[in-house]
Scaffold this motif. Structure first.
Motif, PDB file in Angstrom:
ATOM      1  N   LEU A  33       0.828  -1.203   0.000  1.00 32.15           N
ATOM      2  CA  LEU A  33       0.000   0.000   0.000  1.00 32.15           C
ATOM      3  C   LEU A  33       0.866   1.258   0.000  1.00 32.15           C
ATOM      4  O   LEU A  33       0.447   2.315  -0.466  1.00 32.15           O
ATOM      5  CB  LEU A  33      -0.907  -0.024   1.228  1.00 32.15           C
ATOM      6  CG  LEU A  33      -2.111   0.902   1.217  1.00 32.15           C
ATOM      7  CD1 LEU A  33      -2.973   0.644   0.014  1.00 32.15           C
ATOM      8  CD2 LEU A  33      -2.905   0.723   2.487  1.00 32.15           C
ATOM      9  N   SER A  85       1.163   3.407  -3.019  1.00 38.22           N
ATOM     10  CA  SER A  85       0.033   4.268  -3.376  1.00 38.22           C
ATOM     11  C   SER A  85      -0.417   4.066  -4.813  1.00 38.22           C
ATOM     12  O   SER A  85      -0.691   2.954  -5.234  1.00 38.22           O
ATOM     13  CB  SER A  85       0.373   5.736  -3.121  1.00 38.22           C
ATOM     14  OG  SER A  85       0.652   5.923  -1.767  1.00 38.22           O
ATOM     15  N   ARG A  86      -0.424   5.158  -5.587  1.00 38.62           N
ATOM     16  CA  ARG A  86      -0.927   5.125  -6.967  1.00 38.62           C
ATOM     17  C   ARG A  86      -0.212   4.103  -7.847  1.00 38.62           C
ATOM     18  O   ARG A  86      -0.811   3.489  -8.710  1.00 38.62           O
ATOM     19  CB  ARG A  86      -0.762   6.502  -7.604  1.00 38.62           C
ATOM     20  CG  ARG A  86      -1.841   7.457  -7.238  1.00 38.62           C
ATOM     21  CD  ARG A  86      -2.971   7.425  -8.266  1.00 38.62           C
ATOM     22  NE  ARG A  86      -3.937   8.446  -7.935  1.00 38.62           N
ATOM     23  CZ  ARG A  86      -5.219   8.241  -7.730  1.00 38.62           C
ATOM     24  NH1 ARG A  86      -5.712   7.034  -7.829  1.00 38.62           N
ATOM     25  NH2 ARG A  86      -6.017   9.229  -7.427  1.00 38.62           N
ATOM     26  N   GLU A  91      -1.808   0.811  -8.256  1.00 42.57           N
ATOM     27  CA  GLU A  91      -2.945   0.713  -9.170  1.00 42.57           C
ATOM     28  C   GLU A  91      -2.512   0.797 -10.626  1.00 42.57           C
ATOM     29  O   GLU A  91      -3.019   0.058 -11.470  1.00 42.57           O
ATOM     30  CB  GLU A  91      -3.952   1.822  -8.865  1.00 42.57           C
ATOM     31  CG  GLU A  91      -4.779   1.523  -7.646  1.00 42.57           C
ATOM     32  CD  GLU A  91      -5.725   2.662  -7.343  1.00 42.57           C
ATOM     33  OE1 GLU A  91      -6.884   2.559  -7.763  1.00 42.57           O
ATOM     34  OE2 GLU A  91      -5.312   3.633  -6.704  1.00 42.57           O
ATOM     35  N   ASP A  94       1.656  -7.037   0.510  1.00 41.91           N
ATOM     36  CA  ASP A  94       0.682  -6.952   1.593  1.00 41.91           C
ATOM     37  C   ASP A  94      -0.715  -7.185   1.028  1.00 41.91           C
ATOM     38  O   ASP A  94      -0.846  -7.513  -0.150  1.00 41.91           O
ATOM     39  CB  ASP A  94       0.790  -5.623   2.347  1.00 41.91           C
ATOM     40  CG  ASP A  94       0.390  -4.430   1.491  1.00 41.91           C
ATOM     41  OD1 ASP A  94      -0.007  -4.642   0.328  1.00 41.91           O
ATOM     42  OD2 ASP A  94       0.484  -3.298   1.985  1.00 41.91           O
ATOM     43  N   GLN A 132       3.649   4.529  10.496  1.00 44.54           N
ATOM     44  CA  GLN A 132       2.754   3.831   9.578  1.00 44.54           C
ATOM     45  C   GLN A 132       3.061   2.347   9.492  1.00 44.54           C
ATOM     46  O   GLN A 132       2.367   1.607   8.800  1.00 44.54           O
ATOM     47  CB  GLN A 132       2.854   4.467   8.192  1.00 44.54           C
ATOM     48  CG  GLN A 132       2.176   5.809   8.174  1.00 44.54           C
ATOM     49  CD  GLN A 132       2.492   6.570   6.921  1.00 44.54           C
ATOM     50  OE1 GLN A 132       2.713   5.991   5.873  1.00 44.54           O
ATOM     51  NE2 GLN A 132       2.512   7.877   7.034  1.00 44.54           N
ATOM     52  N   MET A 145      -5.800   5.327   5.307  1.00 48.68           N
ATOM     53  CA  MET A 145      -5.471   5.204   3.883  1.00 48.68           C
ATOM     54  C   MET A 145      -5.605   6.559   3.208  1.00 48.68           C
ATOM     55  O   MET A 145      -4.770   6.974   2.420  1.00 48.68           O
ATOM     56  CB  MET A 145      -6.440   4.246   3.186  1.00 48.68           C
ATOM     57  CG  MET A 145      -6.446   2.840   3.718  1.00 48.68           C
ATOM     58  SD  MET A 145      -7.563   1.870   2.677  1.00 48.68           S
ATOM     59  CE  MET A 145      -7.862   0.466   3.718  1.00 48.68           C
ATOM     60  N   MET A 170      -2.730   8.930   4.419  1.00 52.65           N
ATOM     61  CA  MET A 170      -1.326   8.575   4.210  1.00 52.65           C
ATOM     62  C   MET A 170      -1.021   8.070   2.797  1.00 52.65           C
ATOM     63  O   MET A 170       0.125   7.981   2.421  1.00 52.65           O
ATOM     64  CB  MET A 170      -0.895   7.483   5.195  1.00 52.65           C
ATOM     65  CG  MET A 170      -1.260   7.771   6.626  1.00 52.65           C
ATOM     66  SD  MET A 170      -0.359   9.200   7.208  1.00 52.65           S
ATOM     67  CE  MET A 170      -1.080   9.387   8.828  1.00 52.65           C
ATOM     68  N   ARG A 171      -2.033   7.653   2.081  1.00 55.02           N
ATOM     69  CA  ARG A 171      -1.785   7.059   0.764  1.00 55.02           C
ATOM     70  C   ARG A 171      -2.616   7.764  -0.279  1.00 55.02           C
ATOM     71  O   ARG A 171      -3.665   8.317   0.025  1.00 55.02           O
ATOM     72  CB  ARG A 171      -2.184   5.577   0.779  1.00 55.02           C
ATOM     73  CG  ARG A 171      -1.519   4.746   1.851  1.00 55.02           C
ATOM     74  CD  ARG A 171      -0.090   4.439   1.471  1.00 55.02           C
ATOM     75  NE  ARG A 171       0.530   3.582   2.469  1.00 55.02           N
ATOM     76  CZ  ARG A 171       1.373   4.027   3.386  1.00 55.02           C
ATOM     77  NH1 ARG A 171       1.671   5.295   3.458  1.00 55.02           N
ATOM     78  NH2 ARG A 171       1.918   3.201   4.251  1.00 55.02           N
ATOM     79  N   HIS A 172      -2.158   7.695  -1.515  1.00 55.21           N
ATOM     80  CA  HIS A 172      -2.947   8.282  -2.589  1.00 55.21           C
ATOM     81  C   HIS A 172      -3.450   7.158  -3.470  1.00 55.21           C
ATOM     82  O   HIS A 172      -2.778   6.765  -4.410  1.00 55.21           O
ATOM     83  CB  HIS A 172      -2.098   9.260  -3.397  1.00 55.21           C
ATOM     84  CG  HIS A 172      -1.482  10.301  -2.525  1.00 55.21           C
ATOM     85  ND1 HIS A 172      -2.192  11.383  -2.056  1.00 55.21           N
ATOM     86  CD2 HIS A 172      -0.250  10.398  -1.982  1.00 55.21           C
ATOM     87  CE1 HIS A 172      -1.406  12.111  -1.278  1.00 55.21           C
ATOM     88  NE2 HIS A 172      -0.228  11.538  -1.217  1.00 55.21           N
ATOM     89  N   ILE A 173      -4.591   6.648  -3.145  1.00 57.95           N
ATOM     90  CA  ILE A 173      -5.155   5.597  -3.985  1.00 57.95           C
ATOM     91  C   ILE A 173      -6.584   5.970  -4.303  1.00 57.95           C
ATOM     92  O   ILE A 173      -7.179   6.818  -3.643  1.00 57.95           O
ATOM     93  CB  ILE A 173      -5.086   4.204  -3.302  1.00 57.95           C
ATOM     94  CG1 ILE A 173      -5.717   4.267  -1.917  1.00 57.95           C
ATOM     95  CG2 ILE A 173      -3.678   3.704  -3.228  1.00 57.95           C
ATOM     96  CD1 ILE A 173      -5.799   2.919  -1.260  1.00 57.95           C
ATOM     97  N   SER A 174      -7.115   5.310  -5.329  1.00 51.88           N
ATOM     98  CA  SER A 174      -8.455   5.705  -5.776  1.00 51.88           C
ATOM     99  C   SER A 174      -9.495   5.304  -4.738  1.00 51.88           C
ATOM    100  O   SER A 174      -9.299   4.377  -3.956  1.00 51.88           O
ATOM    101  CB  SER A 174      -8.763   5.037  -7.108  1.00 51.88           C
ATOM    102  OG  SER A 174      -8.827   3.643  -6.924  1.00 51.88           O
ATOM    103  N   LEU A 215      -3.344  -0.094   7.124  1.00 52.96           N
ATOM    104  CA  LEU A 215      -2.156   0.151   6.312  1.00 52.96           C
ATOM    105  C   LEU A 215      -1.251  -1.067   6.238  1.00 52.96           C
ATOM    106  O   LEU A 215      -0.078  -0.952   5.924  1.00 52.96           O
ATOM    107  CB  LEU A 215      -1.375   1.345   6.864  1.00 52.96           C
ATOM    108  CG  LEU A 215      -2.068   2.703   6.770  1.00 52.96           C
ATOM    109  CD1 LEU A 215      -1.190   3.788   7.327  1.00 52.96           C
ATOM    110  CD2 LEU A 215      -2.432   3.024   5.336  1.00 52.96           C
TER     111      LEU A 215
END
Lengths: 379, 276
Positions: A28, A31-32, A35, A62, B98, B123, B126-130, B175
């Motif tokens: 994770l 991040s981007r 994906e 993970d 984290q 999330m 701390m994270r950049h997800i969709s 996380l």
């Protein structure tokens, strides 16, 4: 750890026809990148008819990584492409199994049009307002019956609590009430003298100060200040006690929250507010007198004799009579909103806001009603 | 402290090759005049479940909070993943924080957010997800901890005690931490729920490769899922090692703890179970 600082970003490498190998940290933390790389698997995999994904070079995995790999596999399988995962490290097998892709069917929310929602909201708030009024009346009744019960059984009356609340609501509010009322008295005096001077009637400013302050401003400012200061405190106290089941604890002990918590607080307000109003009146007159002296050349002796001619005892009484009713409204709204608190911190915040807004609004409405009443009886 | 020494050496021999995740050395923590921790030493190894026991008011929670950096320490060193948290610059400290997840005793779920939003909070921050992936991961975590999916849109005040613990565990796992702190995870659960929770922690620990630091009063948890147990008394770790060693320890507090009325009942069944 942002994606930029990641030591081994996830990567997809093509290794011949129908074969790709994954490397880096599929976590994770990427991040981007996680994906976009999963997207890459799908895009590049969809060229062939079968695909082997080699996982040997994956340094970290993970649940998020396992999830996107599984999801990509699933998407390719749906496009009739055979996908096999190869050389999975034993410690990641369990992870891939736990995070196997599955469809979650979250309960669908009913979507409706904006106008429909608006109408529903409007209707709900109208009904809510009536409901609030009904509850308010019921609560007042409960409060009065509690008072009657306490009057018959005086040993149930919590005198210590009353005194302690009077200290925090009354005594400790006195400094700020004195301060704002001196200021307001001074401002009214300055404006009165400044505007009336043009008509050569600056001495009438004393009448203005006397009547305005004693009839309206003193009690109104004090009530608004107390609604903000003590009403909010009452709502927050009772609300957090409700959240922590302390109210329920009282109830199962055979005690009523009305008697133990609410009656002393509301009574303390009812006793304190007239005293504070008196203090407010005096402070405002003092402020007015100082400005009249310094700015309008009206000496204190002249000020007092003009004041004496301008007002009667009832001018002073009108303001003071209103005070306990204001206190009752503030106290009951604060207690009622406190008891309406639900489990969350957000709800407590909402109740405190609503308590302060409602009680200031009701104080002004009540003041208007009193103005009509006193005019009708010519007092 | 002869007890400490024997326990430490046996322990070190047993897990010589494991990596130390948490290393506490000569920790001193105090409030005012009172010293809660007095030159305390503790090691937690990668991949183990460490059960941490101690009498009420002996400072188990204080130690946990000191390790997490919520309580200032007076002296000593706390190294987590080989790094001294207090000596790190803010960015690295954030990165370190984290890598762990914390389950507070009462859940500490954000009361204004739904369960799903609670899990997505770390999330999102701390994270950049969709949003889609966040939704999916949140649902995955909810399922992993054994909550039903319709709990996702509920608020913490609408959950039962056991569900709050599970939801809080899901948030702690949001996380994918390497290290999990559990503060009395089974307190307030019925025996069936507690056993299920133990099993859940054990499963997650194996499948996600977690290291677990668990403060507990639950003797059952100690017997069933802890690889090692550390005992706290008088501001020190008086013993750490496999449960067997602690059961045999002659220290008076340990004797009272494990061989008291409630302890004895469990140890005897545990003994039977071991002999069979």
């Amino acid at each position: 750890m942002s994606a930029e600082s990641l030591q081994y970003p996830p990567e997809v490498l093509l290794a011949g026809v129908g074969r790709m190998s994954l490397s880096g940290d599929w976590t994770l933390a990427a991040s981007r990148l996680l994906e976009t790389n999963a997207q890459k698997i799908v895009e590049q995999g969809s060229h062939g008819t079968s695909l082997i994904i080699d996982l040997q070079a994956v340094s970290h995995l993970d649940t998020a990584g396992a999830w996107v790999i599984n999801k990509a596999q699933r998407e390719l399988t749906q496009a009739r492409i055979n996908v096999a995962l190869e050389r999975i490290r034993p410690e990641y097998e369990a992870m891939l199994r736990e995070a196997a892709y599955r469809d979650f069917h979250p309960p669908q929310r009913n979507r409706s049009s904006l106008i429909f929602d608006l109408l529903v909201d409007l209707g709900a708030s109208v009904v809510g307002a009536f409901h609030d009024f009904y509850r308010g009346v019921a609560f007042l009744g409960e409060f009065v019956s509690t008072l009657a019960y306490v009057a018959i059984n005086p040993k149930h009356f919590r005198f210590t609590a009353l005194v302690s609340h009077m200290e925090s609501f009354g005594l400790r509010s006195a400094p700020i009430i004195i301060l704002i009322n001196i200021l307001v008295g001074a401002i009214v005096a300055q404006q009165g003298i400044f505007q009336l001077e043009r008509f050569g009637a600056s001495s009438l400013a004393v009448d203005l100060i006397g009547i305005l302050v004693l009839r309206e401003l003193g009690v109104l400012l004090t009530s608004i200040m107390i609604a903000g200061r003590s009403g909010s405190a009452i709502t927050a106290e009772i609300g957090s006690m409700k959240m922590r089941e302390e109210i329920d604890a009282l109830r199962v002990m055979g005690l009523s929250a009305n008697e133990v918590l609410i009656a002393p607080r509301v009574l303390a307000l009812v006793c304190s507010l007239p005293i504070l109003t008196f203090i407010a009146d005096m402070s405002a007159l003092l402020g007015g007198m100082m400005v009249a002296w310094g700015y309008g050349d009206i000496s204190p002796v002249a000020f007092l004799s003009l004041l004496k001619a301008a007002i009667a005892f009832r001018t002073f009484a009108v303001g003071l009579i209103k005070a306990p009713f204001m206190a009752l409204v503030i106290g009951l709204i604060a207690a009622m909103d406190g008891l309406a608190t639900e489990g969350s911190a957000e709800s407590l915040g909402r109740q405190v806001t609503s308590s302060v807004v409602k009680s200031i609004f009701m104080v002004i409405v009540l003041d208007g009603l009193f103005a009509m009443f006193f005019a009708a009886i010519n007092y | 402290m002869t007890f400490t020494n024997t326990a430490l050496t046996q322990d070190q021999m047993a897990s010589q090759d494991s990596e130390v995740i948490i290393r506490v050395r000569d920790l001193v923590v105090g409030f005012g005049e009172k010293l809660v921790m007095n030159r305390l030493n503790l090691d937690v190894y990668r991949g183990e479940v460490l059960g941490f026991v101690g009498g009420s008011g002996q400072g188990k929670s204080v130690l946990t909070r000191a390790i997490l950096g919520l309580v200032p320490i007076r002296a000593g060193a706390i190294e987590i993943f080989g790094q001294n948290r207090n000596a790190l610059d803010p960015a690295n400290r954030r990165a370190l924080e984290q890598r762990w997840g914390v389950l507070f005793q009462n859940g500490a779920l954000f009361s204004g957010l739904t369960v799903k939003q609670n899990i997505q909070m770390p999330m999102r921050e701390m994270r950049h997800i969709s949003q889609k992936l966040m939704d999916e991961l949140a649902m995955l975590k909810i399922e992993l901890v054994g909550l039903s999916l319709d709990a996702a849109d509920k608020f913490p005040s609408e959950l039962s005690g056991g569900m709050v613990k599970r939801a809080a565990l899901a948030r702690a796992l949001a996380l994918d931490p390497e290290l999990l702190f559990l503060d009395e995870p089974t307190s307030g659960l019925d025996p069936i729920g507690a056993a299920e929770f133990d099993e859940l922690i054990s499963t997650l620990q194996h499948s996600l490769g977690l290291t677990v630091f668990m403060v507990t009063h639950d003797l059952d948890s100690l017997y069933s899922i802890c690889d090692r147990v550390a005992a706290l008394a008088e501001g020190k770790v008086i013993a750490q090692g496999p449960l067997k060693n602690l059961l045999e320890s002659p220290h008076p507090w340990l004797k009272a703890y494990f061989h008291g009325v409630r302890g004895e009942r469990l140890t005897s069944t545990f003994g039977d179970y071991r002999n069979n």
